[in-house]
Design a protein around this motif. Structure first.
Motif, short mmCIF file in Angstrom:
data_model
loop_
_atom_site.label_atom_id
_atom_site.label_comp_id
_atom_site.label_asym_id
_atom_site.label_seq_id
_atom_site.Cartn_x
_atom_site.Cartn_y
_atom_site.Cartn_z
N VAL A 161 1.80 3.28 -0.22
CA VAL A 161 1.21 4.13 0.81
C VAL A 161 0.54 3.33 1.92
O VAL A 161 0.73 3.64 3.10
CB VAL A 161 0.21 5.16 0.21
CG1 VAL A 161 -0.94 4.49 -0.51
CG2 VAL A 161 -0.31 6.10 1.29
N PHE A 162 -0.20 2.27 1.59
CA PHE A 162 -0.93 1.58 2.65
C PHE A 162 -0.02 0.76 3.55
O PHE A 162 -0.43 0.36 4.63
CB PHE A 162 -2.05 0.72 2.05
CG PHE A 162 -3.36 1.46 1.94
CD1 PHE A 162 -3.38 2.78 1.50
CD2 PHE A 162 -4.56 0.86 2.26
CE1 PHE A 162 -4.58 3.49 1.41
CE2 PHE A 162 -5.75 1.55 2.17
CZ PHE A 162 -5.77 2.87 1.74
N HIS A 163 1.23 0.51 3.12
CA HIS A 163 2.14 -0.15 4.07
C HIS A 163 2.62 0.80 5.15
O HIS A 163 3.37 0.38 6.04
CB HIS A 163 3.30 -0.85 3.35
CG HIS A 163 4.10 -0.01 2.42
ND1 HIS A 163 4.56 -0.49 1.20
CD2 HIS A 163 4.57 1.26 2.49
CE1 HIS A 163 5.25 0.45 0.58
NE2 HIS A 163 5.28 1.52 1.36
N LEU A 188 -8.07 0.81 -9.98
CA LEU A 188 -7.29 0.91 -8.74
C LEU A 188 -5.89 0.37 -9.01
O LEU A 188 -5.74 -0.75 -9.52
CB LEU A 188 -7.96 0.11 -7.63
CG LEU A 188 -7.22 -0.02 -6.30
CD1 LEU A 188 -6.95 1.35 -5.69
CD2 LEU A 188 -8.02 -0.89 -5.32
N VAL A 189 -4.88 1.16 -8.66
CA VAL A 189 -3.48 0.78 -8.83
C VAL A 189 -2.88 0.62 -7.43
O VAL A 189 -2.96 1.54 -6.61
CB VAL A 189 -2.70 1.85 -9.62
CG1 VAL A 189 -1.24 1.42 -9.80
CG2 VAL A 189 -3.36 2.11 -10.97
N VAL A 190 -2.31 -0.54 -7.16
CA VAL A 190 -1.80 -0.86 -5.82
C VAL A 190 -0.36 -1.33 -5.89
O VAL A 190 0.01 -2.13 -6.76
CB VAL A 190 -2.66 -1.96 -5.16
CG1 VAL A 190 -1.97 -2.52 -3.91
CG2 VAL A 190 -4.04 -1.45 -4.81
N SER A 191 0.47 -0.82 -4.97
CA SER A 191 1.75 -1.47 -4.65
C SER A 191 1.93 -1.40 -3.15
O SER A 191 1.51 -0.42 -2.51
CB SER A 191 2.92 -0.81 -5.38
OG SER A 191 3.14 0.51 -4.94
N HIS A 192 2.53 -2.43 -2.59
CA HIS A 192 2.60 -2.55 -1.12
C HIS A 192 3.78 -3.44 -0.78
O HIS A 192 4.06 -4.43 -1.46
CB HIS A 192 1.29 -3.17 -0.62
CG HIS A 192 1.09 -3.11 0.87
ND1 HIS A 192 1.86 -3.82 1.77
CD2 HIS A 192 0.18 -2.43 1.62
CE1 HIS A 192 1.43 -3.58 2.99
NE2 HIS A 192 0.42 -2.74 2.94
N LEU A 260 7.98 -5.50 -3.35
CA LEU A 260 6.77 -4.75 -3.64
C LEU A 260 5.83 -5.60 -4.51
O LEU A 260 6.24 -6.11 -5.55
CB LEU A 260 7.11 -3.44 -4.35
CG LEU A 260 7.81 -2.39 -3.49
CD1 LEU A 260 8.20 -1.18 -4.33
CD2 LEU A 260 6.92 -1.96 -2.32
N TYR A 261 4.60 -5.69 -4.06
CA TYR A 261 3.60 -6.54 -4.69
C TYR A 261 2.38 -5.68 -5.03
O TYR A 261 2.04 -4.75 -4.29
CB TYR A 261 3.18 -7.63 -3.71
CG TYR A 261 2.41 -8.79 -4.29
CD1 TYR A 261 3.07 -9.86 -4.90
CD2 TYR A 261 1.03 -8.85 -4.19
CE1 TYR A 261 2.37 -10.96 -5.40
CE2 TYR A 261 0.33 -9.93 -4.69
CZ TYR A 261 1.00 -10.99 -5.29
OH TYR A 261 0.31 -12.06 -5.79
#
Length: 268
Positions: A161-163, A188-192, A260-261
């Motif tokens: 989402v933040f990308h 917090l779960v992040v993928s970008h 994706l990181y």
């Protein structure tokens, strides 16, 4: 909470492909239009096999939610969730427990219209139309107040989402605002999307997405890791999603793209 300008309400646009429905098309869902299917076909021609990136993100979400459930988290806030089909958070959670709550958030009107009927038979999940760039509209929404207890640990998902948030909207500051709203023991779960490993592929994706309603902004891996702030990052740390606690039968799988990181972190 940091005050940020309120984003303009998003208008429905069926003429340009939308990120949520592109994602749905790649997952094999039925909530997408011809424009998204045509766009997905163009992406596949430009980047053969790119569909694995979308499926990889959904598989990461499943593994991350299972990880949080095993650690006692029972409420989830999913920013920019897209359409909750094909193994999304509430489906993962209810395979493990009846004691869960999920609030999905998206700003695209047709995505919301498609999504709410899908949750009609699931009282433990709600879908609201709000923009993640306006944390107050998310955290203070009536559905959020009713469903999510911010005095208890929350699993906050910022996956793919933040990308879509440009630098001008201060994505790092936004992430900090959401982190500050969580109590210790939250995750917090992040993928970008990152351009650190496959810069040409990331550039191709970003160029094509300029034609959609949701332009992409790839960033380097160190920037993505900074979204976790001072949270305690869980092993194996920030990494490419295919390497984050892969399923046993996938540990040796070959991946064409590393785009994706992300990872999972806990608020101490």
């Amino acid at each position: 909470m940091v005050d940020t300008p309120t984003p303009a309400s998003r208008e429905m646009d069926i003429d340009r492909p939308c990120a949520a429905r592109i994602y749905d098309a790649f997952l094999g869902g039925g909530h997408n239009l011809g424009s998204e299917r045509s766009f997905a076909e163009r992406l596949e021609r430009a980047l053969p096999g790119v569909g694995e990136v979308y499926r990889e993100n959904r598989a990461f979400v499943r593994r991350a939610v299972e990880f949080l459930l095993a650690r006692g988290v029972r409420q989830f806030l999913d920013l920019g969730s897209g359409i909750p089909t094909i193994g999304h958070v509430h489906e993962v959670a209810r395979r493990r427990t009846r004691d869960f709550r999920v609030l999905y958030v998206d700003n695209e009107p047709l995505t919301v219209a498609h999504s709410r009927p899908l949750l009609a038979g699931e009282p433990r999940a709600e879908f609201i139309q709000a923009d993640c760039r306006d944390p107050k509209s998310v955290l203070h929404a009536p559905e959020a107040v009713e469903l999510i207890d911010l005095d208890e640990p929350v699993g906050l998902l910022m996956t793919a989402v933040f990308h879509f948030v440009p630098d001008s909207d201060d994505p790092l500051g936004l992430a900090g605002t959401y982190r500050d709203a969580l109590v210790p023991g939250s995750y917090l779960v992040v993928s970008h999307l990152t351009d650190s490993h496959d810069p040409d592929a990331a550039r191709t994706l970003a160029t094509l997405y300029q034609e959609t309603a949701d332009p992409l902004y790839p960033r380097d891996a160190a920037w993505v890791a900074s979204l976790f702030g001072d949270f305690q990052v869980m092993p194996p740390g920030p990494t490419y999603l295919s390497r984050w606690r892969p399923d046993p039968d996938q540990s040796a799988a070959q991946h064409r793209y590393h785009l994706l990181y992300g990872g999972v972190a806990r608020k101490p």
